[in-house]
Design a protein around this motif. Sequence first.
Motif, PDB file in Angstrom:
ATOM      1  N   ASP A  26       9.577  -4.862  -1.026  1.00  0.00           N
ATOM      2  CA  ASP A  26       8.643  -3.731  -0.939  1.00  0.00           C
ATOM      3  C   ASP A  26       8.887  -2.915   0.321  1.00  0.00           C
ATOM      4  O   ASP A  26       8.771  -1.682   0.318  1.00  0.00           O
ATOM      5  N   TYR A  27       9.259  -3.581   1.412  1.00  0.00           N
ATOM      6  CA  TYR A  27       9.579  -2.872   2.651  1.00  0.00           C
ATOM      7  C   TYR A  27      10.782  -1.955   2.441  1.00  0.00           C
ATOM      8  O   TYR A  27      10.774  -0.791   2.892  1.00  0.00           O
ATOM      9  N   PHE A  44      10.713  -5.388  11.856  1.00  0.00           N
ATOM     10  CA  PHE A  44      12.098  -4.930  11.835  1.00  0.00           C
ATOM     11  C   PHE A  44      12.383  -3.874  12.904  1.00  0.00           C
ATOM     12  O   PHE A  44      13.487  -3.352  12.977  1.00  0.00           O
ATOM     13  N   THR A  45      11.380  -3.560  13.715  1.00  0.00           N
ATOM     14  CA  THR A  45      11.587  -2.607  14.801  1.00  0.00           C
ATOM     15  C   THR A  45      11.463  -3.324  16.144  1.00  0.00           C
ATOM     16  O   THR A  45      12.425  -3.381  16.917  1.00  0.00           O
ATOM     17  N   HIS A  53      20.697  -8.234   7.746  1.00  0.00           N
ATOM     18  CA  HIS A  53      21.076  -9.429   8.493  1.00  0.00           C
ATOM     19  C   HIS A  53      20.214 -10.629   8.084  1.00  0.00           C
ATOM     20  O   HIS A  53      20.708 -11.758   8.030  1.00  0.00           O
ATOM     21  N   LEU A  54      18.949 -10.383   7.816  1.00  0.00           N
ATOM     22  CA  LEU A  54      18.067 -11.457   7.362  1.00  0.00           C
ATOM     23  C   LEU A  54      18.556 -12.020   6.034  1.00  0.00           C
ATOM     24  O   LEU A  54      18.426 -13.218   5.763  1.00  0.00           O
ATOM     25  N   CYS A 224      10.378 -19.048   9.780  1.00  0.00           N
ATOM     26  CA  CYS A 224       9.768 -18.411  10.947  1.00  0.00           C
ATOM     27  C   CYS A 224       9.395 -16.964  10.643  1.00  0.00           C
ATOM     28  O   CYS A 224       8.364 -16.469  11.119  1.00  0.00           O
ATOM     29  N   PHE A 225      10.206 -16.282   9.840  1.00  0.00           N
ATOM     30  CA  PHE A 225       9.863 -14.910   9.436  1.00  0.00           C
ATOM     31  C   PHE A 225       8.565 -14.900   8.631  1.00  0.00           C
ATOM     32  O   PHE A 225       7.703 -14.034   8.842  1.00  0.00           O
TER      33      PHE A 225
END
Length: 297
Positions: A26-27, A44-45, A53-54, A224-225
């Motif tokens: 969705d992001y 992500f900022t 990368h994730l 962790c995310f």
Amino acid sequence: MIVLDPADLAARRAAHEQRVHDAVGDYLERRASGAAHPVIDFLFTYYSLKPGHLRRWHPGHGVALVGEGAAAYRDRTGYTSVTVDGALATTVSDEFLAKRLAAVEFVHTLLTRTAARPARLGCFGLHEWAMVYRGGDDALRHDVPLRLGHEGTDRVVEEMPLRCTHYDAFRFFTPDAVPRNDTALSPDHRLRTEQPGCLHAAMDLYKWVAKLGPLLPSDLLLDCFDLARTAREIDMRASPYDLRGYGYAPIAVETPAGRAEYVRAQQDVAERATGLRARVVEGCRSLLVHSGRTTSG
């Protein structure tokens, strides 16, 4: 060294990529349309790891990849080719670990010390309020209104004590808010005051694992995310911003009921962070032992 066969490699990569898609699809759709999101964009900022990368799966140091799927890793940062039982394999190199050893030691020390301290649950997320205190519109960090307006927001800061223990939140306080905190934090307070009840300490587990990639495995990074996303949502629900238009009900920490709600949510995050923090510490300990370093808090 553990050798991962091609079928297992393919299955793990596919599962990881699907999990990332479910988490950030969705992001990516919003970003493609140019729409901003005051809650999720932060992941992500402020945390600089991009979705692409994730999405890349890494096995972690000490695992060798063989077969066709391993070829994609040979030119990636940190990897090298080795021979295992007569077969060509790809693995995260000891040379790369040596280059990142200071970072591994810092993360191990920071998280070990954090885990050893008692949790403090009396901050009520007021760091976001302190970031706009007496700052007017210029201090707003998001293009959304304040629930209580500027005067009401300032009054909350003046009526409630600031007890922030997290330097990387404190450094964004407005000048008028800085002296109101019970401790004047500096960068070295990361090692001196970080404590396991802090939402940002839980969120930062994602940052530390990302900084140590690809030495630590991607399943730990994604766990962790997920926690960082939960903590961020609580963080912003307790903030002075009105995010109901984005589907987030406020945690009104200016009220006794809101403060109780915040503490319950904070405790839940802290409990989840305890297990993840232990996994990161153990991962760092293994890397240090492999390198011949002793570990200490």
